[in-house]
Design an enzyme around this catalytic site. Structure first.
Site, PDB file in Angstrom:
ATOM      1  N   TYR A 153       0.853  -1.195   0.000  1.00 35.35           N
ATOM      2  CA  TYR A 153       0.000   0.000   0.000  1.00 35.35           C
ATOM      3  C   TYR A 153       0.891   1.249   0.000  1.00 35.35           C
ATOM      4  O   TYR A 153       0.663   2.184  -0.775  1.00 35.35           O
ATOM      5  CB  TYR A 153      -0.957   0.008   1.208  1.00 35.35           C
ATOM      6  CG  TYR A 153      -1.790   1.268   1.257  1.00 35.35           C
ATOM      7  CD1 TYR A 153      -2.776   1.512   0.301  1.00 35.35           C
ATOM      8  CD2 TYR A 153      -1.558   2.253   2.225  1.00 35.35           C
ATOM      9  CE1 TYR A 153      -3.521   2.683   0.306  1.00 35.35           C
ATOM     10  CE2 TYR A 153      -2.300   3.425   2.249  1.00 35.35           C
ATOM     11  CZ  TYR A 153      -3.283   3.645   1.290  1.00 35.35           C
ATOM     12  OH  TYR A 153      -4.008   4.814   1.286  1.00 35.35           O
ATOM     13  N   LYS A 157       1.240   4.371  -2.793  1.00 34.94           N
ATOM     14  CA  LYS A 157       1.050   5.797  -2.496  1.00 34.94           C
ATOM     15  C   LYS A 157       2.349   6.579  -2.733  1.00 34.94           C
ATOM     16  O   LYS A 157       2.308   7.760  -3.076  1.00 34.94           O
ATOM     17  CB  LYS A 157       0.516   5.975  -1.073  1.00 34.94           C
ATOM     18  CG  LYS A 157      -0.948   5.547  -0.947  1.00 34.94           C
ATOM     19  CD  LYS A 157      -1.874   6.404  -1.822  1.00 34.94           C
ATOM     20  CE  LYS A 157      -3.315   5.980  -1.786  1.00 34.94           C
ATOM     21  NZ  LYS A 157      -4.188   6.842  -2.595  1.00 34.94           N
TER      22      LYS A 157
HETATM   23  P1  NDP Z   1     -13.387   4.547   1.018  1.00 32.64           P
HETATM   24  O1  NDP Z   1     -13.199   3.062   1.030  1.00 32.64           O
HETATM   25  O2  NDP Z   1     -14.414   5.137   1.897  1.00 32.64           O
HETATM   26  O3  NDP Z   1     -13.623   5.030  -0.481  1.00 32.64           O
HETATM   27  C1  NDP Z   1     -12.879   4.503  -1.547  1.00 32.64           C
HETATM   28  C2  NDP Z   1     -13.520   4.880  -2.869  1.00 32.64           C
HETATM   29  O4  NDP Z   1     -12.723   4.326  -3.937  1.00 32.64           O
HETATM   30  C3  NDP Z   1     -14.919   4.310  -3.021  1.00 32.64           C
HETATM   31  O5  NDP Z   1     -15.773   5.269  -3.580  1.00 32.64           O
HETATM   32  C4  NDP Z   1     -14.733   3.141  -3.990  1.00 32.64           C
HETATM   33  O6  NDP Z   1     -15.888   2.991  -4.808  1.00 32.64           O
HETATM   34  C5  NDP Z   1     -13.558   3.636  -4.848  1.00 32.64           C
HETATM   35  N1  NDP Z   1     -12.875   2.500  -5.454  1.00 32.64           N
HETATM   36  C6  NDP Z   1     -12.136   1.552  -4.841  1.00 32.64           C
HETATM   37  N2  NDP Z   1     -11.752   0.598  -5.719  1.00 32.64           N
HETATM   38  C7  NDP Z   1     -12.263   0.976  -6.927  1.00 32.64           C
HETATM   39  C8  NDP Z   1     -12.261   0.397  -8.221  1.00 32.64           C
HETATM   40  N3  NDP Z   1     -11.608  -0.749  -8.475  1.00 32.64           N
HETATM   41  N4  NDP Z   1     -12.900   1.031  -9.227  1.00 32.64           N
HETATM   42  C9  NDP Z   1     -13.554   2.193  -8.989  1.00 32.64           C
HETATM   43  N5  NDP Z   1     -13.601   2.791  -7.784  1.00 32.64           N
HETATM   44  C10 NDP Z   1     -12.978   2.188  -6.758  1.00 32.64           C
HETATM   45  O7  NDP Z   1     -11.936   5.124   1.382  1.00 32.64           O
HETATM   46  P2  NDP Z   1     -11.365   6.616   1.489  1.00 32.64           P
HETATM   47  O8  NDP Z   1     -12.381   7.634   1.205  1.00 32.64           O
HETATM   48  O9  NDP Z   1     -10.627   6.690   2.768  1.00 32.64           O
HETATM   49  O10 NDP Z   1     -10.280   6.552   0.330  1.00 32.64           O
HETATM   50  C11 NDP Z   1     -10.190   7.490  -0.709  1.00 32.64           C
HETATM   51  C12 NDP Z   1      -8.715   7.712  -1.050  1.00 32.64           C
HETATM   52  O11 NDP Z   1      -8.057   8.281   0.071  1.00 32.64           O
HETATM   53  C13 NDP Z   1      -7.955   6.441  -1.377  1.00 32.64           C
HETATM   54  O12 NDP Z   1      -7.103   6.701  -2.475  1.00 32.64           O
HETATM   55  C14 NDP Z   1      -7.136   6.181  -0.125  1.00 32.64           C
HETATM   56  O13 NDP Z   1      -5.953   5.481  -0.403  1.00 32.64           O
HETATM   57  C15 NDP Z   1      -6.845   7.600   0.305  1.00 32.64           C
HETATM   58  N6  NDP Z   1      -6.478   7.798   1.707  1.00 32.64           N
HETATM   59  C16 NDP Z   1      -7.302   7.359   2.713  1.00 32.64           C
HETATM   60  C17 NDP Z   1      -6.926   7.575   4.026  1.00 32.64           C
HETATM   61  C18 NDP Z   1      -7.723   7.072   5.162  1.00 32.64           C
HETATM   62  O14 NDP Z   1      -7.170   6.996   6.285  1.00 32.64           O
HETATM   63  N7  NDP Z   1      -8.991   6.746   4.991  1.00 32.64           N
HETATM   64  C19 NDP Z   1      -5.684   8.303   4.340  1.00 32.64           C
HETATM   65  C20 NDP Z   1      -4.917   8.687   3.210  1.00 32.64           C
HETATM   66  C21 NDP Z   1      -5.319   8.471   1.950  1.00 32.64           C
HETATM   67  P3  NDP Z   1     -16.596   1.585  -5.149  1.00 32.64           P
HETATM   68  O15 NDP Z   1     -16.313   0.656  -4.010  1.00 32.64           O
HETATM   69  O16 NDP Z   1     -18.036   1.948  -5.311  1.00 32.64           O
HETATM   70  O17 NDP Z   1     -15.969   1.158  -6.424  1.00 32.64           O
HETATM   71  C1  8X3 Z   2      -4.268   5.697   4.630  1.00 30.34           C
HETATM   72  C2  8X3 Z   2      -3.562   6.065   5.870  1.00 30.34           C
HETATM   73  O1  8X3 Z   2      -1.806   5.338   7.574  1.00 30.34           O
HETATM   74  O2  8X3 Z   2      -3.499   3.707   6.926  1.00 30.34           O
HETATM   75  O3  8X3 Z   2      -3.547   6.056   3.507  1.00 30.34           O
HETATM   76  O4  8X3 Z   2      -1.736   4.276   5.431  1.00 30.34           O
HETATM   77  S1  8X3 Z   2      -2.599   4.791   6.453  1.00 30.34           S
END
Ligand code: NDP
Ligand code: 8X3
Length: 252
Positions: A153, A157
């Protein structure tokens, strides 16, 4: 001025909140994700609440033909994408690298790196044609540091971090802005997905401190997208106050 905003991964978490923030500003939205029912519901909610135009495109971002077809299928009036928010992404599993599940690895690489590339590759020519546009990549603290068991992961990133810089350089002649927003822990469906649906493991990630909310990130994404044409935020690392690094938390 009304802008057209394409948000990948708008069915949940950060992407869903971004949709709300831009809708509140009366922008036009293209929302994407795999879960079509949710996309429909979000479209209906936002259309009703804000009277804006919302288009949804249901596709798996790992499928390069589906991504290409989705963007090519847009009517000309929807092709003027001003802001692309590359948000769709996930973590799958939390194991040492030597115990890693190769299916998990592929899911993360295919979604977070290749999916982001497929969508950007389809949208960038439209921006270049208009000599205008802004790409906002959602990176992570995991793109700045590595932590135990985060291996693949974190690598995906770090790739987003590198691709953000690479896009900015290559798109410079076209005056297209490229920004990265890199959050620490945000409470979304992220950990449920990471732990393959195990809600108690997911809840434990956010226990004992106040994590960021998806709105905290959407607020910043909206700000970054709202700056004048000559100002670009290259990179922002946003952490909960109770998290100093990937591994340092102030928990009760
Ligand atoms: P969620 O799981 O709540 O949302 C993820 C979104 O990505 C969903 O809308 C999902 O839609 C979509 N997604 C995942 N796989 C696919 C796919 N194969 N095709 C199309 N859409 C996809 O997580 P977050 O809101 O937390 O994540 C959003 C971003 O933020 C990600 O890139 C994550 O790595 C990043 N992030 C998150 C952090 C956290 O702590 N939560 C911290 C730092 C970064 P669906 O399932 O409907 O396809
Ligand atoms: C999501 C935050 O710390 O789980 O990107 O990698 S962490």
């Amino acid at each position: 001025m009304t802008k057209t905003i394409l948000i990948s991964g708008a069915t949940s978490g950060i992407g869903r909140s971004c949709a709300e923030y831009f809708a509140r500003n009366r922008d036009r939205l293209i929302i994407t994700g795999r879960r079509e029912e949710r996309l429909k519901q979000i479209k209906n909610e936002l259309t009703e609440k804000y009277g804006i135009e919302v288009l949804y495109l249901a596709f798996d971002i790992r499928d390069k033909n589906a991504v290409k077809n989705a963007i090519e299928s847009l009517l000309n009036e929807w092709k003027n994408i001003d802001v692309l928010i590359n948000n769709a992404g996930l973590a799958s599993g939390l194991n040492t690298i030597q115990d890693g599940d190769i299916d998990d690895w592929e899911k993360m690489i295919d979604t977070n790196v290749k999916g982001l590339l497929y969508l950007s590759r389809a949208v960038m020519p439209l921006m270049i044609e208009r000599k205008k546009g802004h790409i906002i990549n959602i990176g992570s603290i995991a793109g700045k540091e590595v932590y135990p068991n985060g291996n693949v992961y974190c690598a995906t990133k770090h790739a987003v971090d590198a691709l953000t810089k690479a896009m900015r350089v290559d798109l410079l002649p076209h005056m297209i802005k490229v920004s990265q927003i890199a959050p620490g822990a945000v409470e979304t469906e992220f950990s449920i997905v990471r732990f393959h649906g195990d809600k108690s493991k997911a809840d434990a990630i956010y226990n004992g401190y106040k994590p960021l909310t998806p709105n905290d990130i959407a607020d910043v994404v909206f700000y970054v997208a709202s700056l004048p044409d000559h100002v670009n935020i290259n990179d922002m690392l946003i952490m909960p106050t109770a998290q100093a690094s990937s591994g340092h938390f102030n928990k009760e």
